[in-house]
Design a protein around this motif. Structure first.
Motif, PDB file in Angstrom:
ATOM      1  N   THR A   1     -37.198  15.895 -16.646  1.00 58.38           N
ATOM      2  CA  THR A   1     -35.891  15.008 -16.207  1.00 58.38           C
ATOM      3  C   THR A   1     -36.114  14.488 -14.837  1.00 58.38           C
TER       4      THR A   1
ATOM      5  N   GLY B   1     -28.889  12.350 -19.216  1.00 58.21           N
ATOM      6  CA  GLY B   1     -28.781  11.129 -18.462  1.00 58.21           C
ATOM      7  C   GLY B   1     -29.781  11.051 -17.424  1.00 58.21           C
ATOM      8  N   ARG B   2     -31.011  10.636 -17.479  1.00 55.24           N
ATOM      9  CA  ARG B   2     -31.766  10.893 -16.487  1.00 55.24           C
ATOM     10  C   ARG B   2     -31.596  10.046 -15.422  1.00 55.24           C
ATOM     11  N   GLU B   3     -31.294   8.733 -15.583  1.00 50.06           N
ATOM     12  CA  GLU B   3     -31.226   7.979 -14.298  1.00 50.06           C
ATOM     13  C   GLU B   3     -29.945   8.670 -13.472  1.00 50.06           C
ATOM     14  N   ILE B   4     -29.018   8.978 -13.924  1.00 55.28           N
ATOM     15  CA  ILE B   4     -28.005   9.648 -13.460  1.00 55.28           C
ATOM     16  C   ILE B   4     -28.099  10.895 -12.572  1.00 55.28           C
TER      17      ILE B   4
ATOM     18  N   SER C   1     -38.421  12.830 -11.857  1.00 55.94           N
ATOM     19  CA  SER C   1     -39.645  12.500 -10.994  1.00 55.94           C
ATOM     20  C   SER C   1     -40.485  13.654 -10.660  1.00 55.94           C
TER      21      SER C   1
ATOM     22  N   GLU D   1     -31.132  11.928 -11.873  1.00 50.96           N
ATOM     23  CA  GLU D   1     -32.104  11.571 -10.342  1.00 50.96           C
ATOM     24  C   GLU D   1     -31.232  11.055  -9.388  1.00 50.96           C
ATOM     25  N   ALA D   2     -30.386  10.295  -9.727  1.00 53.84           N
ATOM     26  CA  ALA D   2     -29.539   9.283  -8.230  1.00 53.84           C
ATOM     27  C   ALA D   2     -28.754  10.570  -7.966  1.00 53.84           C
TER      28      ALA D   2
ATOM     29  N   LEU E   1     -20.669   7.987  -8.115  1.00 48.67           N
ATOM     30  CA  LEU E   1     -21.505   8.037  -9.461  1.00 48.67           C
ATOM     31  C   LEU E   1     -20.568   7.680 -10.650  1.00 48.67           C
TER      32      LEU E   1
END
Length: 300
Positions: free
Chosen positions: A8, A41-44, A10, A46-47, A192
């Motif tokens: 999930t 929800g990988r982008e969420i 980076s 990571e943020a 978010l």
């Protein structure tokens, strides 16, 4: 959790997260969270991890069934910190959040509240539905959430917030009983906005919760839930039938042998108050699940 994080986050975030956990190892007695569901929800995600590593606090905003509480629990587990949950409401006051004096063992003792405990030990504190509480009750959090990182404790002075402590809040906008969040408090969070679950995310969540669910059964449930969601967005029915907890509860009933139509009616359709709304939601259910359909269809 570690395998999921590897898929999930980076490489850079995984490295920074590992260094953070080494710097702040949990050595207390409170159990660490063990999430039943993963946030898909990988982008969420990571943020969110990046924000918490930077020392910020998070306000998770979104309608029902977007996984706000699931995300908060997964973040606490990823950082290996204990979780303190605070359900806010109109009668929440500062004494409940911070703590109050109580008479115990023949003497007056301070009984800490969840905010005090979290700040003291470096936990993750989640404020559920933060816009349900009165702004004056939440004003005690101002110095806690900004650069001062201090908690004012009446009669006891100040508590310096543990460097690992993080505060998260969830919020539904425009729901009955909610109010506009105080600007001074809102400025202390990064926001978010969580998108609604799509077909892929919902299927993955059902797979996590019930691995024995058949592919055919999962497809039916996903299509039904998304159809109800679309009806709600169009204003034809309320959001009461768009209940992810109700969907999961219904599937657990099906696993116990309850007829799928009956279980889904209990978990979703009958949560609608008005008879006309229940009828509309029931018509959607009838498109995907008949009264004759057996529980065996849903489980391999």
């Amino acid at each position: 959790m570690e395998e999921w994080l590897e898929n999930t986050l980076s490489e850079g975030l995984r490295r920074d997260l590992a260094a953070w956990r080494s710097q702040y190892p949990w050595e207390g007695t409170r159990a660490l969270p063990s999430p039943v569901y993963r946030y898909h929800g990988r982008e969420i995600f990571e943020a969110a991890v990046a924000a918490l590593l930077a020392g910020e606090h998070l306000l998770l905003v979104g309608p029902k069934a977007t996984g706000k509480n699931v995300l908060a629990e997964n973040l606490a587990a990823a950082f290996a910190r204990p979780m303190f949950n605070v359900s806010l409401h109109i009668n929440t006051d500062a004494a409940y959040l911070i703590g109050t004096d109580t008479f115990r063992a023949g003497e007056v003792q301070f009984r800490p509240g969840p905010v005090y405990e979290s700040a003291a030990v470096g936990g993750f504190c989640a404020f559920d539905e933060i816009n349900m509480a009165r702004n004056e009750a939440l004003a005690v959090l101002h110095s806690l959430l900004d650069h001062r990182r201090l908690l004012e404790v009446p009669g006891s002075g100040q508590l310096a917030v543990h460097p690992a402590a993080r505060f998260l809040a969830t919020m539904n906008e425009g729901y009955a009983g909610t109010r506009e969040l105080n600007e001074a408090l809102a400025s202390r969070f990064l926001v978010l906005r969580l998108p609604p679950l799509d077909e892929t995310g919902l299927a993955a969540l059902l797979g996590d919760a019930l691995p024995q669910l058949s592919n055919e059964g999962r497809e039916v449930l996903v299509a039904l839930f998304l159809a109800l969601t679309e009806k709600s967005r169009a204003g034809e029915i309320s959001s009461r039938a768009v209940d992810l907890r109700g969907l999961l509860a219904a599937v657990r009933l099906i696993a116990r042998g309850v007829a799928p139509w009956r279980a889904l009616t209990m978990g979703l359709i009958d949560k609608c108050i008005e008879a006309e709304e229940r009828e509309l939601a029931g018509d959607v259910l009838a498109l995907y699940v008949t009264q004759e359909m057996s529980a065996q269809l849903f489980f391999a």
